[in-house]
Design a protein around this motif. Structure first.
Motif, PDB file in Angstrom:
ATOM      1  N   PRO A   5     -48.647  63.683  98.946  1.00 14.73           N
ATOM      2  CA  PRO A   5     -47.218  63.791  98.631  1.00 14.73           C
ATOM      3  C   PRO A   5     -46.822  65.228  98.344  1.00 14.73           C
ATOM      4  O   PRO A   5     -47.634  66.040  97.867  1.00 14.73           O
ATOM      5  N   LEU A   6     -45.588  65.548  98.652  1.00 11.88           N
ATOM      6  CA  LEU A   6     -45.110  66.892  98.353  1.00 11.88           C
ATOM      7  C   LEU A   6     -45.229  67.154  96.855  1.00 11.88           C
ATOM      8  O   LEU A   6     -44.889  66.290  96.036  1.00 11.88           O
ATOM      9  N   PRO A   7     -45.691  68.326  96.447  1.00 10.52           N
ATOM     10  CA  PRO A   7     -45.800  68.618  95.013  1.00 10.52           C
ATOM     11  C   PRO A   7     -44.432  68.727  94.369  1.00 10.52           C
ATOM     12  O   PRO A   7     -43.445  69.056  95.018  1.00 10.52           O
ATOM     13  N   ARG A   8     -44.392  68.440  93.083  1.00  8.61           N
ATOM     14  CA  ARG A   8     -43.148  68.475  92.324  1.00  8.61           C
ATOM     15  C   ARG A   8     -43.202  69.583  91.276  1.00  8.61           C
ATOM     16  O   ARG A   8     -44.269  69.960  90.800  1.00  8.61           O
ATOM     17  N   ALA A   9     -42.011  70.095  90.919  1.00 13.39           N
ATOM     18  CA  ALA A   9     -41.879  71.093  89.860  1.00 13.39           C
ATOM     19  C   ALA A   9     -40.483  70.986  89.284  1.00 13.39           C
ATOM     20  O   ALA A   9     -39.563  70.441  89.921  1.00 13.39           O
ATOM     21  N   THR A  10     -40.289  71.486  88.071  1.00 13.51           N
ATOM     22  CA  THR A  10     -38.937  71.551  87.531  1.00 13.51           C
ATOM     23  C   THR A  10     -38.181  72.690  88.220  1.00 13.51           C
ATOM     24  O   THR A  10     -38.782  73.655  88.697  1.00 13.51           O
ATOM     25  N   PRO A  11     -36.860  72.588  88.282  1.00 14.52           N
ATOM     26  CA  PRO A  11     -36.095  73.670  88.899  1.00 14.52           C
ATOM     27  C   PRO A  11     -36.367  75.032  88.263  1.00 14.52           C
ATOM     28  O   PRO A  11     -36.591  76.022  88.978  1.00 14.52           O
ATOM     29  N   SER A  12     -36.372  75.104  86.940  1.00 10.03           N
ATOM     30  CA  SER A  12     -36.538  76.407  86.290  1.00 10.03           C
ATOM     31  C   SER A  12     -37.904  77.000  86.587  1.00 10.03           C
ATOM     32  O   SER A  12     -38.054  78.227  86.714  1.00 10.03           O
ATOM     33  N   ALA A  13     -38.935  76.158  86.739  1.00 11.32           N
ATOM     34  CA  ALA A  13     -40.269  76.660  87.052  1.00 11.32           C
ATOM     35  C   ALA A  13     -40.335  77.236  88.465  1.00 11.32           C
ATOM     36  O   ALA A  13     -41.207  78.058  88.755  1.00 11.32           O
ATOM     37  N   ALA A  14     -39.415  76.811  89.337  1.00 12.25           N
ATOM     38  CA  ALA A  14     -39.397  77.293  90.717  1.00 12.25           C
ATOM     39  C   ALA A  14     -38.310  78.332  90.947  1.00 12.25           C
ATOM     40  O   ALA A  14     -38.041  78.699  92.094  1.00 12.25           O
ATOM     41  N   GLY A  15     -37.682  78.811  89.876  1.00  9.01           N
ATOM     42  CA  GLY A  15     -36.647  79.819  90.021  1.00  9.01           C
ATOM     43  C   GLY A  15     -35.349  79.280  90.582  1.00  9.01           C
ATOM     44  O   GLY A  15     -34.677  79.948  91.386  1.00  9.01           O
ATOM     45  N   GLY A  44     -40.286  77.003  97.384  1.00 10.74           N
ATOM     46  CA  GLY A  44     -41.682  77.381  97.280  1.00 10.74           C
ATOM     47  C   GLY A  44     -42.629  76.237  97.589  1.00 10.74           C
ATOM     48  O   GLY A  44     -43.756  76.200  97.062  1.00 10.74           O
ATOM     49  N   GLY A  45     -42.186  75.296  98.423  1.00  6.00           N
ATOM     50  CA  GLY A  45     -43.037  74.176  98.804  1.00  6.00           C
ATOM     51  C   GLY A  45     -43.088  73.050  97.798  1.00  6.00           C
ATOM     52  O   GLY A  45     -43.826  72.074  97.997  1.00  6.00           O
ATOM     53  N   ARG A  46     -42.307  73.133  96.721  1.00  9.05           N
ATOM     54  CA  ARG A  46     -42.313  72.102  95.680  1.00  9.05           C
ATOM     55  C   ARG A  46     -40.938  71.436  95.584  1.00  9.05           C
ATOM     56  O   ARG A  46     -39.910  72.101  95.680  1.00  9.05           O
ATOM     57  N   VAL A  47     -40.936  70.133  95.393  1.00  9.90           N
ATOM     58  CA  VAL A  47     -39.688  69.395  95.213  1.00  9.90           C
ATOM     59  C   VAL A  47     -39.165  69.677  93.812  1.00  9.90           C
ATOM     60  O   VAL A  47     -39.833  69.384  92.815  1.00  9.90           O
ATOM     61  N   VAL A  48     -37.959  70.232  93.737  1.00 11.74           N
ATOM     62  CA  VAL A  48     -37.393  70.569  92.430  1.00 11.74           C
ATOM     63  C   VAL A  48     -36.219  69.674  92.067  1.00 11.74           C
ATOM     64  O   VAL A  48     -35.786  69.671  90.904  1.00 11.74           O
ATOM     65  N   ALA A  49     -35.689  68.926  93.025  1.00 14.63           N
ATOM     66  CA  ALA A  49     -34.615  67.975  92.741  1.00 14.63           C
ATOM     67  C   ALA A  49     -34.640  66.917  93.823  1.00 14.63           C
ATOM     68  O   ALA A  49     -34.813  67.226  95.005  1.00 14.63           O
ATOM     69  N   GLU A  50     -34.456  65.668  93.435  1.00 13.07           N
ATOM     70  CA  GLU A  50     -34.428  64.569  94.401  1.00 13.07           C
ATOM     71  C   GLU A  50     -33.658  63.407  93.789  1.00 13.07           C
ATOM     72  O   GLU A  50     -33.700  63.169  92.573  1.00 13.07           O
ATOM     73  N   GLY A  51     -32.948  62.688  94.649  1.00 11.50           N
ATOM     74  CA  GLY A  51     -32.203  61.549  94.149  1.00 11.50           C
ATOM     75  C   GLY A  51     -31.686  60.688  95.292  1.00 11.50           C
ATOM     76  O   GLY A  51     -31.458  61.174  96.405  1.00 11.50           O
ATOM     77  N   TRP A  52     -31.502  59.416  94.991  1.00 13.86           N
ATOM     78  CA  TRP A  52     -30.976  58.437  95.943  1.00 13.86           C
ATOM     79  C   TRP A  52     -29.866  57.660  95.262  1.00 13.86           C
ATOM     80  O   TRP A  52     -30.031  57.173  94.132  1.00 13.86           O
ATOM     81  N   TRP A  53     -28.746  57.537  95.941  1.00 12.25           N
ATOM     82  CA  TRP A  53     -27.629  56.776  95.419  1.00 12.25           C
ATOM     83  C   TRP A  53     -27.889  55.299  95.713  1.00 12.25           C
ATOM     84  O   TRP A  53     -27.858  54.864  96.872  1.00 12.25           O
ATOM     85  N   ALA A  54     -28.188  54.517  94.661  1.00 11.47           N
ATOM     86  CA  ALA A  54     -28.442  53.091  94.857  1.00 11.47           C
ATOM     87  C   ALA A  54     -27.237  52.457  95.577  1.00 11.47           C
ATOM     88  O   ALA A  54     -26.090  52.829  95.292  1.00 11.47           O
ATOM     89  N   PRO A  55     -27.518  51.576  96.539  1.00  7.05           N
ATOM     90  CA  PRO A  55     -28.767  50.857  96.826  1.00  7.05           C
ATOM     91  C   PRO A  55     -29.731  51.570  97.773  1.00  7.05           C
ATOM     92  O   PRO A  55     -30.725  50.974  98.192  1.00  7.05           O
ATOM     93  N   TYR A  56     -29.465  52.826  98.163  1.00  7.10           N
ATOM     94  CA  TYR A  56     -30.449  53.587  98.942  1.00  7.10           C
ATOM     95  C   TYR A  56     -31.642  53.900  98.043  1.00  7.10           C
ATOM     96  O   TYR A  56     -31.503  53.997  96.816  1.00  7.10           O
TER      97      TYR A  56
END
Length: 472
Positions: A5-15, A44-56
Motif C-alpha cells: 500500500p502507498l505509505p501514509r504521512a501527516t500533511p505537516s510531516a510532508a511539507g 513525496g510518495g506519501r498519502v497526506v490526505a484522502e477521503g471518500w464522500w459516502a456512499p463512495y
C-alpha cells in the motif's frame, strides 16, 4: 508480485499546509455543479490526505471515462519497453489482414506515435464514421476514414486513436491491457478493476476502465518517479519525458478552458501546472513534478475547468508551505465525515406511496419502464424495471443505503416520493420522482451517462455479464 500500500504521512510531516487542503475540499463542496466523490493527495510518495464522500468508498472501483486513456498509454509503454512495438512503425503493419483493404495513402502512413498523440490527421472525432464503416472492427473502420491532413500535422480528440493504441498492444501481447498492467504494475493488480470491451472482446482503451482512487494515484506516482516503482524500472527509460511533453498543439479552446490549451502528449494533457490524465464528469490524475505531488480525484461535474481552477487557487499554494499538527487534525476530521448531500423532504412522507409507477414521456432514462415501491423495515424496497431486468434495492429517509453497486435514499417532495439512486461505481446520480396522483414517475440524471447505457451496465464490468454498449 504483490503490491505494498502507498505509505501514509501527516500533511505537516510532508511539507503540506493542511489548512490549504481543507480550503480546497470546502471549495469543491461549496461550488454549485461540482459533486466530489473522492480525493487522494500524495507528496513525496506519501498519502497526506484522502477521503471518500459516502456512499463512495475506498475499496470501490469508479468509472474513469477518458482517464482510461492514460492507462492505455502506460500499457503501450510496457509493450515498447519489451521491444514489441516501435512508435515509428505503421499502425497498418500490426494488422496485415487489413493491408489489401486500406487504400488511402495517409491511413497507410499513420504511425503508432501519431495515434498515441491524437495526431492521426483527422480534423475531429471520427468514431461514428468508423463504426458505420465497420461496426465489428473499429480499427478497420478507423483506417477506412481518410485523414484530412498528413498524420502528425493535425490534432483532434479522436477516440479511435486510443482504441487503436490499445488494439496494437493487445495484438502484440496476445492478452488484455488489464492483464499486462496487472502483471507489471503491482498497484493495478491490488484493487478491483474492470474494463469495457468491444464485440470482439478487446478492451476499448479510450474509456471504460473502472479503478479505485488509490490505483489512479499510484499511476500518477509511477510517472512522477520516471517509471520506477519500489526501486524497479517498470516503464522504459525516457518514456515519461516523451509521454508527458506536448507533441502537438491542441489549439484555442472555444470556451476558454486554459488547461485544455497547453498541448497533448501520449494520452496525457499538458496543463498550466504539470500534466494530467482526465475523464468526463471530473475524473483526474494530476501530476505536479515541481511540487513532488500527485492528486487523484473522482467526481461528477460538467465544470472540469472549474475543478482545476480550484486546485491552482487553493491547493497549489499549500504544497511546500508550513503546516501544523492542529490543522492536520482539522483536515483529518473533515475527511472522515464526508458524505454526499441527501435528498431532503419538505414534509412528512406519506406511507401510502407504494405500488408500481409507469414511465412518463421524456424521461432521462428511456429504457426504465417502471418503478415499484413496497414498504419494508421502516423504508422501502425499490424495484427498477428496465427491459428484462429488475434491479432491486432498499431505501430509507435520511441515510444512504447501499445495495450491490447502487446507493439509495428517499425524501418527500410535496405529494410525491423522491428516490435518489447513486451508481457508486460510476460518477452518476439518478433522481426518480414517483407521482401517486397518476401512477407515473419522472427520471432525471444529474449528469446523463455517456451513451446512456442500461442501468445494469453502470457498474464494474463483469466478463460473465456482457455489456450491451461498448462506446462509453
Amino acid at each position: 508480485m504483490t503490491a505494498t500500500p502507498l505509505p501514509r504521512a501527516t500533511p505537516s510531516a510532508a511539507g503540506v499546509d493542511a489548512a490549504g487542503v481543507l480550503a480546497f475540499v470546502r471549495a469543491l463542496e461549496a461550488t454549485p455543479g461540482i459533486d466530489p466523490h473522492s480525493l487522494m493527495l500524495l507528496r513525496g510518495g506519501r498519502v497526506v490526505a484522502e477521503g471518500w464522500w459516502a456512499p463512495y468508498a475506498a475499496d470501490r472501483a469508479h468509472l474513469l471515462y477518458s482517464l482510461s486513456k492514460s492507462f492505455t498509454s502506460t500499457a503501450l509503454a510496457l509493450a515498447v519497453g519489451d521491444g514489441l512495438v516501435d512508435l515509428d512503425g505503421t499502425v497498418l503493419g500490426h494488422f496485415p489482414e487489413l493491408d489489401a483493404r486500406i487504400a488511402d495513402p495517409r491511413s497507410r502512413r499513420m504511425l503508432v506515435r501519431h495515434v498515441a498523440a491524437m495526431a492521426s490527421g483527422h480534423r475531429d472525432d471520427v468514431v461514428t464514421r468508423a463504426l458505420a464503416a465497420d461496426p465489428d472492427d473499429l480499427v478497420h473502420g478507423f483506417l477506412s476514414v481518410p485523414p484530412d491532413a498528413d498524420p502528425g500535422s493535425l490534432w483532434a480528440y479522436n477516440q479511435p486513436c486510443t482504441f487503436t493504441v490499445g488494439a496494437v498492444v493487445q495484438r502484440v501481447t496476445g492478452g488484455s491491457l488489464s492483464a499486462l498492467l496487472a502483471d507489471r504494475f503491482p498497484p493495478f493488480a491490488a484493487a478491483p478493476t474492470g474494463w469495457l470491451t468491444d464485440r470482439g472482446g478487446r478492451e476499448i482503451g479510450w474509456s471504460g476502465l473502472h479503478a479505485t482512487t488509490e490505483t489512479v494515484a499510484a499511476l500518477g506516482q509511477l510517472y512522477l518517479q520516471d517509471g520506477v516503482w519500489e526501486g524497479r524500472r517498470v516503464l522504459p527509460a525516457g518514456w515519461v519525458a516523451e509521454a508527458t511533453r506536448s507533441h502537438i498543439s491542441t489549439g484555442q479552446h472555444p470556451e476558454g478552458h486554459q488547461d485544455w490549451e497547453q498541448g497533448y502528449g501520449f494520452q496525457f494533457w499538458m496543463a498550466r501546472h504539470g500534466y494530467r490524465g482526465d475523464g468526463a464528469f471530473g475524473q483526474y490524475c494530476i501530476v505536479l513534478p515541481e511540487q513532488d505531488t500527485v492528486l487523484a480525484i473522482t467526481s461528477q461535474t460538467p465544470q472540469m475547468q472549474s475543478v482545476l481552477d480550484l486546485v491552482w487557487e487553493y491547493l497549489l499554494p499549500a504544497l511546500g508551505a508550513a503546516g501544523s499538527p492542529a490543522t492536520d487534525t482539522d483536515l483529518a476530521a473533515h475527511l472522515e465525515a464526508l458524505v454526499l448531500p441527501l435528498p431532503t423532504s419538505d414534509g412528512p412522507i406519506d406511507p401510502a406511496i407504494t405500488g408500481s409507477f409507469s414511465a412518463r414521456d421524456g424521461n432521462d432514462q428511456p429504457g426504465l419502464t417502471a418503478v415499484r415501491l413496497h414498504p419494508a423495515g421502516g423504508g422501502w424496497t425499490v424495484g427498477l424495471v428496465e427491459g428484462a431486468d429488475t434491479l432491486t434495492m432498499t431505501a430509507r429517509e435520511g441515510a444512504w443505503t447501499v445495495t450491490d453497486a447502487m446507493a439509495t435514499a428517499v425524501a418527500g417532495s410535496g405529494s410525491d416520493l423522491q428516490v435518489d439512486v447513486v451508481l457508486v461505481e460510476t460518477p452518476h446520480r439518478l433522481s426518480l420522482f414517483c407521482h401517486p396522483g397518476d401512477g407515473t414517475f419522472t427520471a432525471r440524471w444529474q449528469t446523463v451517462p455517456l451513451h446512456n447505457p442500461p442501468l445494469r451496465d453502470l457498474r464494474l464490468p463483469d466478463p460473465a455479464r456482457p455489456a450491451t454498449e461498448f462506446t462509453r
